[in-house]
Design a protein around this motif. Structure first.
Motif, PDB file in Angstrom:
ATOM      1  N   UNK A  40      37.491  36.859  27.145  1.00 56.64           N
ATOM      2  CA  UNK A  40      38.869  36.439  27.438  1.00 56.64           C
ATOM      3  C   UNK A  40      39.258  36.658  28.900  1.00 56.64           C
ATOM      4  N   UNK A  41      38.354  37.238  29.703  1.00 61.00           N
ATOM      5  CA  UNK A  41      38.631  37.374  31.128  1.00 61.00           C
ATOM      6  C   UNK A  41      38.453  36.042  31.830  1.00 61.00           C
ATOM      7  N   UNK A  42      39.203  35.825  32.901  1.00 64.96           N
ATOM      8  CA  UNK A  42      39.068  34.606  33.699  1.00 64.96           C
ATOM      9  C   UNK A  42      38.855  35.004  35.156  1.00 64.96           C
ATOM     10  N   UNK A  43      37.765  34.496  35.748  1.00 64.31           N
ATOM     11  CA  UNK A  43      37.425  34.863  37.127  1.00 64.31           C
ATOM     12  C   UNK A  43      37.199  33.660  38.037  1.00 64.31           C
ATOM     13  N   UNK A  44      37.461  32.444  37.532  1.00 65.87           N
ATOM     14  CA  UNK A  44      37.339  31.292  38.401  1.00 65.87           C
ATOM     15  C   UNK A  44      36.371  30.257  37.868  1.00 65.87           C
ATOM     16  N   UNK A  77      38.285  31.778  43.082  1.00 61.83           N
ATOM     17  CA  UNK A  77      36.912  31.551  42.629  1.00 61.83           C
ATOM     18  C   UNK A  77      35.911  31.984  43.688  1.00 61.83           C
ATOM     19  N   UNK A  78      36.169  31.608  44.934  1.00 59.54           N
ATOM     20  CA  UNK A  78      35.289  32.019  46.034  1.00 59.54           C
ATOM     21  C   UNK A  78      35.305  33.538  46.211  1.00 59.54           C
ATOM     22  N   UNK A  79      36.453  34.151  45.992  1.00 62.18           N
ATOM     23  CA  UNK A  79      36.548  35.604  46.140  1.00 62.18           C
ATOM     24  C   UNK A  79      35.650  36.306  45.131  1.00 62.18           C
ATOM     25  N   UNK A  80      35.702  35.872  43.878  1.00 59.93           N
ATOM     26  CA  UNK A  80      34.890  36.518  42.858  1.00 59.93           C
ATOM     27  C   UNK A  80      33.411  36.205  43.031  1.00 59.93           C
ATOM     28  N   UNK A  81      33.076  34.979  43.439  1.00 60.00           N
ATOM     29  CA  UNK A  81      31.676  34.685  43.773  1.00 60.00           C
ATOM     30  C   UNK A  81      31.184  35.595  44.898  1.00 60.00           C
ATOM     31  N   UNK A  82      32.043  35.798  45.886  1.00 59.48           N
ATOM     32  CA  UNK A  82      31.674  36.639  47.025  1.00 59.48           C
ATOM     33  C   UNK A  82      31.449  38.084  46.598  1.00 59.48           C
ATOM     34  N   UNK A  83      32.338  38.608  45.770  1.00 54.37           N
ATOM     35  CA  UNK A  83      32.185  39.987  45.302  1.00 54.37           C
ATOM     36  C   UNK A  83      30.862  40.166  44.561  1.00 54.37           C
ATOM     37  N   UNK A  84      30.520  39.187  43.733  1.00 54.90           N
ATOM     38  CA  UNK A  84      29.272  39.258  42.970  1.00 54.90           C
ATOM     39  C   UNK A  84      28.065  39.235  43.912  1.00 54.90           C
ATOM     40  N   UNK A  85      28.085  38.355  44.901  1.00 54.09           N
ATOM     41  CA  UNK A  85      26.964  38.287  45.841  1.00 54.09           C
ATOM     42  C   UNK A  85      26.873  39.549  46.685  1.00 54.09           C
ATOM     43  N   UNK A  86      28.019  40.051  47.125  1.00 56.04           N
ATOM     44  CA  UNK A  86      27.998  41.256  47.960  1.00 56.04           C
ATOM     45  C   UNK A  86      27.467  42.468  47.194  1.00 56.04           C
ATOM     46  N   UNK A  87      27.862  42.611  45.924  1.00 53.69           N
ATOM     47  CA  UNK A  87      27.419  43.795  45.190  1.00 53.69           C
ATOM     48  C   UNK A  87      25.935  43.697  44.853  1.00 53.69           C
ATOM     49  N   UNK A  94      31.515  32.721  39.352  1.00 57.64           N
ATOM     50  CA  UNK A  94      32.792  33.124  38.750  1.00 57.64           C
ATOM     51  C   UNK A  94      33.000  32.474  37.383  1.00 57.64           C
ATOM     52  N   UNK A  95      32.493  31.260  37.180  1.00 57.38           N
ATOM     53  CA  UNK A  95      32.528  30.658  35.846  1.00 57.38           C
ATOM     54  C   UNK A  95      31.684  31.471  34.883  1.00 57.38           C
ATOM     55  N   UNK A  96      30.541  31.942  35.351  1.00 58.26           N
ATOM     56  CA  UNK A  96      29.646  32.730  34.504  1.00 58.26           C
ATOM     57  C   UNK A  96      30.260  34.075  34.156  1.00 58.26           C
TER      58      UNK A  96
END
Length: 454
Positions: free
Chosen positions: A146-150, A116-126, A155-157
């Protein structure tokens, strides 16, 4: 052990659990130990962990090598911050190792504590990447239903499963969900995604995010040329592609990372789970050299993002040892070999049982769908509880699996440890056949009594 169950009900609020059910019935399984692909409960009963717990115990349970690596590092340096340019050897070594393993020009790692933290981080970095280039309006993240990102805020969003949005209210803004494309033709899927890009405006889109295989969504595998066309489409519109490899990374699909099955290189790649086989919490984001260059040249001041345990010395030391064992024991190759046999076994079960519809697998990541009408591939309704009933029958036979019932699906998911042998696989397949047969017979009896109102 009854007192432990009572203490559990009183003091331990469990994740992804029915709170009422736990209070009324107590916890289903009190795990005491694990060895290889097996878990043992407090009554001494052994279970095959056919889900690697949460898709993550790649090298199996009870590996003393990882315990020793953790102990050795803890005695030397258990923890030190990686903030403010502080660093340490295990973090540096693991970042270098992951960069070498990652495809293409993915070369720089930001560490987190999990997926979850990884996907949040990717979103913030981009988003930061676009902002420092004078394009702050590029904030939208296009993901797939149907995708799951945390389950962290962003990442929930990004997750495309509505049940995860309902718990605490509305999602964050600027998250768009395209139709899931993993069960249609590539041409239709890409056209749908193109229309979504056009409708939103490419100049407002920060990135497209997707799993190589949708795991929690039901182990949905895309058409073979889907990601090649996704890569072309993202390049055409100048939209970075973030690959969520949290489940598919570190050998799970028979390649080190999932997208390597199709020869595709993303612009960012998130990871967690298999990097330590779950022995320590660890995750991260690998970014491409072009993105890293922009960050180096245009970022000013402090990067105000990071977690207390980003680059945790003990966790990274365990990650290094875990990857060493994956390579030394040939577990990527074993996942490919045993995974092919798992798919063959699923197909044999499909031939014998009417309620089995589509079966699929890539490496040691697979699924069996239960259907009411095999010819029409029509799903059972949720009311019939076909999937949960199979999960319960498997549990009785000493196999731990996971079911998916989103959108009226009845899917049984499998992700056993990468150390699984052919003999162990045969044992699982036999129990899967017996469990589905038992449920099929139950459902037929119900239908004969007129219990199926559909």
């Amino acid at each position: 052990m009854e007192h432990l169950i009572e203490l559990d009900k009183k003091h331990f609020l469990h994740p992804s659990t029915s709170i009422q059910q736990q209070q009324e019935q107590g916890s289903k399984l009190l795990v005491e130990s694990g060895e290889g692909i097996y878990l043992k409960d407090n009554q001494g009963k052994s279970y095959i962990d056919a889900m690697s717990s949460l898709w993550n115990v790649h090298i199996g349970h009870g590996r003393t090598e990882l315990a020793e690596a953790a102990a050795e590092q803890m005695k030397k340096l258990a923890f030190s911050s990686a903030f403010s340019t502080f660093t340490h050897e295990p973090g540096i070594r693991l970042a270098e190792k992951i960069a070498k393993l990652s495809p293409g020009n993915l070369n720089t790692v930001f560490f987190t504590s999990g997926g979850s933290e990884s996907n949040d981080t990717a979103i913030k970095l981009i988003r930061h990447y676009w902002k420092i280039q004078g394009q702050p309006e590029r904030r939208k993240i296009v993901a797939l239903k149907r995708g799951y990102h945390g389950v962290a805020a962003a990442s929930t969003s990004a997750t495309g499963i509505p049940e995860f949005w309902e718990m605490a209210g509305h999602m964050m803004t600027d998250f768009i969900h395209a139709n899931t494309s993993y069960q249609s033709t590539t041409e239709a899927a890409i056209q749908s995604l193109r229309e979504k890009f056009e409708a939103e405006g490419p100049e407002t889109i920060a990135a497209f995010m997707a799993e190589p295989i949708q795991g929690a969504g039901g182990v949905l595998i895309p058409p073979k040329d889907y990601f090649q066309e996704v890569r072309k489409l993202c390049d055409e519109y100048g939209i970075p592609f973030i690959a969520d490899e949290v489940i598919t990374g570190f050998g799970r699909t028979g390649t080190m990372f999932g997208l390597e099955n199709w020869g595709v290189v993303p612009d960012m790649m998130t990871f967690a789970k298999g990097v330590t086989s779950g022995y320590m919490p660890l995750g991260g984001v690998v970014i491409s050299e072009p993105i890293h260059e922009v960050l180096k040249q245009k970022s000013e001041g402090t990067l105000f993002h990071g977690f207390t345990y980003s680059g945790h010395p003990t966790a990274t030391a365990v990650g290094l040892k875990n990857i060493e064992l994956i390579e030394k024991e040939g577990l990527v190759e074993n996942a490919k070999k045993i995974g092919a046999k798992m798919l063959e076994g699923f197909n044999r079960i499909k031939e014998k049982l009417e309620i089995v519809g589509e079966v699929r697998a890539m490496g040691l990541l697979g699924a069996i769908e239960l259907v009411k009408d095999p010819a029409a591939n029509e799903n059972f309704s949720k009311e019939l509880n076909a999937g949960p009933k199979v999960i319960e029958e498997l549990h009785k036979r000493g196999v731990i699996c996971r079911g998916v019932t989103y959108e009226n699906s009845n899917i049984i998911c499998f992700a056993p440890p990468l150390i699984m042998t052919e003999a162990q696989l045969d044992d699982v397949l036999e129990k899967v056949y017996e469990s589905i047969l038992s449920v099929q017979q139950q459902l037929m009896r119900t239908a004969d009594r007129g219990g199926d109102k559909e």
